[in-house]
Design an enzyme around this catalytic site. Structure first.
Site, short mmCIF file in Angstrom:
data_model
loop_
_atom_site.label_atom_id
_atom_site.label_comp_id
_atom_site.label_asym_id
_atom_site.label_seq_id
_atom_site.Cartn_x
_atom_site.Cartn_y
_atom_site.Cartn_z
N GLY A 100 0.68 -0.91 -0.03
CA GLY A 100 0.45 0.22 0.12
C GLY A 100 0.20 1.51 -0.08
O GLY A 100 1.56 0.94 0.78
N ASP A 126 -1.41 4.64 -6.20
CA ASP A 126 -0.34 5.01 -5.77
C ASP A 126 0.25 6.04 -6.47
O ASP A 126 1.75 6.53 -5.65
CB ASP A 126 0.51 3.87 -6.53
CG ASP A 126 -0.02 2.33 -5.79
OD1 ASP A 126 -1.07 1.83 -5.97
OD2 ASP A 126 0.54 2.11 -4.85
O1 MRU Z 1 0.27 -3.59 -5.00
P1 MRU Z 1 -0.17 -3.23 -3.50
O2 MRU Z 1 -0.92 -3.84 -2.90
O3 MRU Z 1 1.17 -2.23 -3.06
O4 MRU Z 1 -0.89 -1.94 -4.40
C1 MRU Z 1 -1.43 -1.02 -3.62
C2 MRU Z 1 -2.74 0.11 -3.85
O5 MRU Z 1 -3.02 -0.19 -5.27
C3 MRU Z 1 -3.29 1.14 -3.46
O6 MRU Z 1 -4.24 0.68 -3.99
C4 MRU Z 1 -2.60 2.22 -3.60
O7 MRU Z 1 -1.55 1.68 -2.69
C5 MRU Z 1 -3.41 3.08 -2.33
S1 MRU Z 1 -2.60 2.38 -0.67
C6 MRU Z 1 -4.36 4.04 0.20
#
Ligand code: MRU
Length: 351
Positions: free
Chosen positions: A45, A236
């Site tokens: 995240g 992200d």
């Molecule tokens: O690969 P991840 O699980 O780290 O991806 C996370 C996401 O795409 C979330 O939607 C994003 O980081 C927002 S978290 C508040």
């Protein structure tokens, strides 16, 4: 949910690869261990990996100071740790933002390495506390966008687990559920890592917010049946024009929302905004191990040796985004002047 703690000599993560079956904590004592936890998604995240990196740098500082480094050696060790942490995951700009915050702190420190290590620990704590504050404000700004009884679709996990606490998209849902009766959530399972089915469902169950998990290919059906009133997702990285990178599959949901006239909201702190990028075309998209696609939660499903692709994120064009919910307020198109305005005022974005 307390998902991440920065302590003297230790950074502790709830293990997101094990949830919801097992609730266990991983204790990291070196920046290299923290980098490993980011790379293997023990912690994941965008805001959470930024806070984790800050904690990792606090550990690097403590280790360098305890090892008797002089000022030059201390700075060299901090740079080595920063580069190591930055190399873990490329898409979420929060990681870079947090490293740059910590770098500014060690460059501004003229004291002995031991004093600087103390200051860096305090700075990491401030980044963690600040992330929770930002999420609470995002929730407060976002909740009034929803009507009582709203049926909200979300993708991936942008909850307490993905941040220092409370969450961005899921924080908005939490605040909306506290403000209005009858809020319910459709949770995309989010192949291949199942952040929706495993993590968002777990958080919603803990909160007592009604939800249904759906497989990603069911979303179109529920849009066409008129069973989705709004979408809210995290991010992200957001380019200055509002193009938004988020978990793979988000773009598809945005196209469906546009087709069906359903509002599509992005909820993110300003530490997710990258003013250095004019558009989403410049956002680096992480390619992960194809084995994560040919298997389902660790079980091989495709023929052994099957070729596969695994982009971990996609970019939703700003034209598909109804509004961006930030700690500074709800931003509407055109996003460039709105983002530049709030970033300038808050000094919270990467520039
Ligand atoms: O690969 P991840 O699980 O780290 O991806 C996370 C996401 O795409 C979330 O939607 C994003 O980081 C927002 S978290 C508040």
């Amino acid at each position: 949910v307390r998902t991440l703690e920065i302590l003297p000599g230790e950074v502790v993560f709830i293990d997101q690869t094990a949830l919801p079956a097992v609730e266990r904590y991983v204790h990291c004592h070196t920046w290299q261990e923290v980098a490993g936890c980011i790379a293997d998604m023990t912690v994941r995240g965008a805001p959470a990996i930024g806070v984790a990196a800050a904690g990792g740098l606090a550990l690097a500082a403590a280790t360098a100071a305890a090892g008797g480094a002089d000022s030059a050696g201390f700075e060299a060790e901090m740079e080595r740790a920063a580069e190591g942490l930055l190399a873990t995951r490329p898409t979420a700009v929060n990681l870079r933002w947090a490293v740059e915050q910590m770098r500014a702190a060690w460059r501004a420190c003229s004291g002995a390495p031991g004093d600087c290590a103390q200051r860096l620990l305090a700075r990491a704590h401030a980044i963690l506390d600040d992330d929770i504050e930002r999420c609470l404000r995002i929730g407060a700004h976002g909740a009034p966008l929803f009507a009582p009884g709203a049926r909200i679709l979300t993708h991936c996990n942008a909850g307490a687990l993905a941040t220092a606490g409370y969450g961005t998209a899921l924080g908005v849902i939490r605040s909306a559920a506290a403000m209005h009766a009858g809020i319910s959530v459709l949770v995309d399972e989010t192949r291949p890592w199942l952040q929706g089915a495993r993590l968002t469902a777990w958080e919603l169950a803990v909160e007592g917010i009604p939800y249904h998990v759906i497989s990603d290919n069911m979303a179109g059906h529920f849009f066409s049946c008129g069973e989705i009133d709004a979408v809210v997702v995290g991010a992200d990285r957001i380019a200055v024009n509002g193009d938004t990178a988020n978990k793979i599959g988000t773009y598809t949901v945005s196209v469906l929302a546009k087709e069906h006239g359903v509002p599509f909201y992005v909820a993110a702190p300003l530490s997710t905004v990258d003013l250095s990028l004019a558009s989403g075309a410049g956002i680096p998209i992480e390619e992960r191990d194809p084995a994560e696609v040919t298997s389902f939660h660790g079980h091989q499903v495709a023929p052994v040796g099957a070729a596969a692709r695994h982009p971990a994120f996609d970019v939703t064009p700003a034209a598909n985004v109804t509004a961006i919910i930030t700690e500074a307020g709800v931003l509407r198109p055109p996003f460039a002047p709105a983002l530049v305005g709030v970033c300038g005022a808050a000094e919270g974005c990467r520039s």
